[in-house]
Motif scaffolding. Structure first.
Motif, PDB file in Angstrom:
ATOM      1  N   GLU A 122      49.926  97.530   7.997  1.00 29.48           N
ATOM      2  CA  GLU A 122      50.330  96.286   8.635  1.00 29.48           C
ATOM      3  C   GLU A 122      51.078  96.493   9.941  1.00 29.48           C
ATOM      4  N   ASP A 123      51.811  97.598  10.067  1.00 33.67           N
ATOM      5  CA  ASP A 123      52.638  97.794  11.256  1.00 33.67           C
ATOM      6  C   ASP A 123      51.925  98.569  12.363  1.00 33.67           C
ATOM      7  N   THR A 124      50.611  98.754  12.229  1.00 37.22           N
ATOM      8  CA  THR A 124      49.870  99.537  13.218  1.00 37.22           C
ATOM      9  C   THR A 124      49.949  98.884  14.596  1.00 37.22           C
ATOM     10  N   ARG A 125      50.427  99.631  15.560  1.00 40.34           N
ATOM     11  CA  ARG A 125      50.534  99.114  16.932  1.00 40.34           C
ATOM     12  C   ARG A 125      49.272  99.405  17.734  1.00 40.34           C
ATOM     13  N   VAL A 126      48.702 100.609  17.537  1.00 43.16           N
ATOM     14  CA  VAL A 126      47.486 100.989  18.252  1.00 43.16           C
ATOM     15  C   VAL A 126      46.451 101.494  17.256  1.00 43.16           C
ATOM     16  N   LEU A 127      45.269 100.908  17.296  1.00 41.65           N
ATOM     17  CA  LEU A 127      44.150 101.348  16.459  1.00 41.65           C
ATOM     18  C   LEU A 127      43.082 101.930  17.365  1.00 41.65           C
ATOM     19  N   PHE A 128      42.823 103.218  17.213  1.00 41.66           N
ATOM     20  CA  PHE A 128      41.738 103.856  17.959  1.00 41.66           C
ATOM     21  C   PHE A 128      40.452 103.768  17.154  1.00 41.66           C
ATOM     22  N   VAL A 129      39.366 103.442  17.825  1.00 39.56           N
ATOM     23  CA  VAL A 129      38.051 103.464  17.197  1.00 39.56           C
ATOM     24  C   VAL A 129      37.191 104.437  17.982  1.00 39.56           C
ATOM     25  N   GLU A 130      36.891 105.581  17.369  1.00 45.98           N
ATOM     26  CA  GLU A 130      36.016 106.563  17.995  1.00 45.98           C
ATOM     27  C   GLU A 130      34.583 106.168  17.650  1.00 45.98           C
ATOM     28  N   ASN A 131      33.915 105.542  18.596  1.00 44.65           N
ATOM     29  CA  ASN A 131      32.574 105.015  18.354  1.00 44.65           C
ATOM     30  C   ASN A 131      31.566 106.159  18.207  1.00 44.65           C
ATOM     31  N   TYR A 140      27.907  96.331  22.427  1.00 44.25           N
ATOM     32  CA  TYR A 140      28.553  95.668  21.298  1.00 44.25           C
ATOM     33  C   TYR A 140      30.063  95.597  21.455  1.00 44.25           C
ATOM     34  N   ASP A 141      30.568  94.375  21.554  1.00 45.46           N
ATOM     35  CA  ASP A 141      31.996  94.113  21.502  1.00 45.46           C
ATOM     36  C   ASP A 141      32.429  94.302  20.052  1.00 45.46           C
ATOM     37  N   ILE A 142      33.426  95.132  19.815  1.00 43.59           N
ATOM     38  CA  ILE A 142      33.914  95.333  18.444  1.00 43.59           C
ATOM     39  C   ILE A 142      35.352  94.833  18.294  1.00 43.59           C
ATOM     40  N   GLY A 143      35.722  93.876  19.136  1.00 37.93           N
ATOM     41  CA  GLY A 143      37.044  93.270  19.020  1.00 37.93           C
ATOM     42  C   GLY A 143      38.134  94.049  19.710  1.00 37.93           C
ATOM     43  N   GLU A 144      37.755  94.930  20.642  1.00 37.64           N
ATOM     44  CA  GLU A 144      38.747  95.796  21.270  1.00 37.64           C
ATOM     45  C   GLU A 144      39.610  95.070  22.289  1.00 37.64           C
ATOM     46  N   SER A 145      40.828  95.584  22.456  1.00 38.34           N
ATOM     47  CA  SER A 145      41.701  95.152  23.541  1.00 38.34           C
ATOM     48  C   SER A 145      41.450  95.993  24.775  1.00 38.34           C
ATOM     49  N   LEU A 146      41.012  97.215  24.547  1.00 38.57           N
ATOM     50  CA  LEU A 146      40.823  98.175  25.639  1.00 38.57           C
ATOM     51  C   LEU A 146      39.585  99.014  25.361  1.00 38.57           C
ATOM     52  N   ARG A 147      38.703  99.091  26.356  1.00 39.64           N
ATOM     53  CA  ARG A 147      37.497  99.914  26.227  1.00 39.64           C
ATOM     54  C   ARG A 147      37.618 101.090  27.188  1.00 39.64           C
ATOM     55  N   ILE A 148      37.593 102.296  26.632  1.00 40.23           N
ATOM     56  CA  ILE A 148      37.699 103.512  27.434  1.00 40.23           C
ATOM     57  C   ILE A 148      36.396 104.292  27.309  1.00 40.23           C
ATOM     58  N   GLY A 185      50.637 100.401  27.771  1.00 37.35           N
ATOM     59  CA  GLY A 185      50.694  99.212  28.605  1.00 37.35           C
ATOM     60  C   GLY A 185      49.784  98.126  28.088  1.00 37.35           C
ATOM     61  N   CYS A 186      48.602  98.518  27.635  1.00 42.43           N
ATOM     62  CA  CYS A 186      47.671  97.567  27.034  1.00 42.43           C
ATOM     63  C   CYS A 186      48.254  96.998  25.744  1.00 42.43           C
ATOM     64  N   ALA A 187      48.834  97.861  24.925  1.00 41.40           N
ATOM     65  CA  ALA A 187      49.408  97.425  23.649  1.00 41.40           C
ATOM     66  C   ALA A 187      50.570  96.461  23.865  1.00 41.40           C
ATOM     67  N   ASP A 188      51.268  96.624  24.996  1.00 40.39           N
ATOM     68  CA  ASP A 188      52.398  95.751  25.306  1.00 40.39           C
ATOM     69  C   ASP A 188      51.981  94.471  26.014  1.00 40.39           C
ATOM     70  N   GLY A 189      50.671  94.304  26.228  1.00 35.87           N
ATOM     71  CA  GLY A 189      50.189  93.090  26.848  1.00 35.87           C
ATOM     72  C   GLY A 189      50.123  93.123  28.352  1.00 35.87           C
ATOM     73  N   VAL A 190      50.255  94.312  28.950  1.00 33.19           N
ATOM     74  CA  VAL A 190      50.138  94.419  30.397  1.00 33.19           C
ATOM     75  C   VAL A 190      48.670  94.222  30.769  1.00 33.19           C
ATOM     76  N   PRO A 191      48.359  93.336  31.715  1.00 35.99           N
ATOM     77  CA  PRO A 191      46.952  93.104  32.080  1.00 35.99           C
ATOM     78  C   PRO A 191      46.272  94.393  32.533  1.00 35.99           C
ATOM     79  N   VAL A 192      45.042  94.585  32.079  1.00 34.12           N
ATOM     80  CA  VAL A 192      44.273  95.752  32.480  1.00 34.12           C
ATOM     81  C   VAL A 192      43.111  95.311  33.346  1.00 34.12           C
ATOM     82  N   ASP A 222      42.519  90.060  28.212  1.00 39.88           N
ATOM     83  CA  ASP A 222      43.583  89.107  27.932  1.00 39.88           C
ATOM     84  C   ASP A 222      44.219  89.330  26.578  1.00 39.88           C
ATOM     85  N   ALA A 223      43.654  90.239  25.775  1.00 38.54           N
ATOM     86  CA  ALA A 223      44.186  90.491  24.440  1.00 38.54           C
ATOM     87  C   ALA A 223      45.413  91.375  24.527  1.00 38.54           C
ATOM     88  N   PRO A 224      46.331  91.275  23.520  1.00 39.61           N
ATOM     89  CA  PRO A 224      47.505  92.153  23.545  1.00 39.61           C
ATOM     90  C   PRO A 224      47.138  93.575  23.277  1.00 39.61           C
TER      91      PRO A 224
END
Length: 261
Positions: free
Chosen positions: A111-120, A130-138, A214-221, A259-261
């Motif tokens: 529940e307290d996870t701040r950053v979830l990495f998804v290694e596609n 495919y959008d998988i609900g990410e806040s940040l795509r690297i 910065g992305c996790a804190d809601g800083v615009p990317v 726009d996602a946190p």
């Protein structure tokens, strides 16, 4: 009268709806999802292992999902960092989808996870659409893959919020032209930030950590290229995208992700 139905658009529309739900769900709990895309052998797992270890050492609650067609080798490797890790086997599917990912997160993600990495899945074609609900795509590209990688895979690089060059410790040995790579990235995705890293030496990792936090804190990317713009580019470079699977028009990939946190 016969009615022609574009099944690809129907599949992507269903996935987009699932992605939106997942993004809203993760945002409500304060979790930023980071989608990592690359070709096989780019050094993605090595870099992710280092990132997880750094986050754990800093006391940041982090978790990772790693997807492969077969084997659990990457999950065992990543677990050494001390973060919760889950392996997803796609049974031959070349990409993750939002609904599939949500099913694996429910009841598992702390529940307290701040950053979830998804290694596609290691593939720069299918996963890019495919959008998988990410806040940040690297999107990652190694120095061993050549400077023209962004031009060969414009969908993947064109929809990235951040591009990461890996294995820079051997750039000189393989005669990697960094300036050419940067130019090619900007051609398909103007304004996108590019970071140079080495998992072996740790070079660039602090900057990457800061960008992700910065992305996790809601800083615009950086906002990725819109689908309409991308279609015009793809029209001229269609034949260069190796292994093309017909998804050259990701109508709403990572829509709203900036726009996602």
């Amino acid at each position: 009268m016969c009615r022609v139905v574009d099944l690809r658009q129907a599949v992507l529309a269903k996935n987009d709806a699932s992605a939106l739900q997942l993004r809203e769900h993760l945002a409500a709990r304060g979790t930023a999802e980071v989608n990592l895309l690359s070709s096989p052998g780019s050094g993605k797992t090595a870099l992710l292992e280092l990132l997880l270890a750094r986050f754990v050492a800093a006391g940041t609650s982090v978790a990772a999902v790693t997807a492969d067609l077969a084997t659990e080798n990457d999950a065992r490797r990543l677990a050494r960092a001390g973060a919760p890790v889950k392996q997803v086997l796609t049974d031959g599917l070349c990409h993750l989808e939002a609904g599939m990912l949500r099913g694996h997160l429910d009841g598992w993600l702390p529940e307290d996870t701040r950053v979830l990495f998804v290694e596609n899945v290691g593939n720069l074609v299918c996963p890019a659409s495919y959008d998988i609900g990410e806040s940040l795509r690297i999107v990652l590209g190694s120095v061993t893959e050549g400077e023209d990688k962004p031009l060969k895979y414009p969908t993947a690089f064109g929809l990235a919020h951040l591009v990461v060059i890996t294995k820079t410790d051997i750039a000189e040995a393989v005669e990697f032209d960094s300036e050419a790579f940067h130019r090619n990235v900007q051609q398909v995705n103007p304004g996108v930030p590019v970071l140079e890293t080495s998992a072996r030496t740790g070079s660039g990792v602090d900057e990457l950590l800061a960008f992700i936090l910065g992305c996790a804190d809601g800083v615009p990317v950086h906002q990725p290229v819109l689908a309409g713009q991308h279609e015009r580019y793809l029209h001229h470079h269609h034949d260069d995208e190796e292994g093309h699977d017909g998804h050259e028009h990701p109508a709403s990939a990572v829509r709203g992700a900036a726009d996602a946190p």
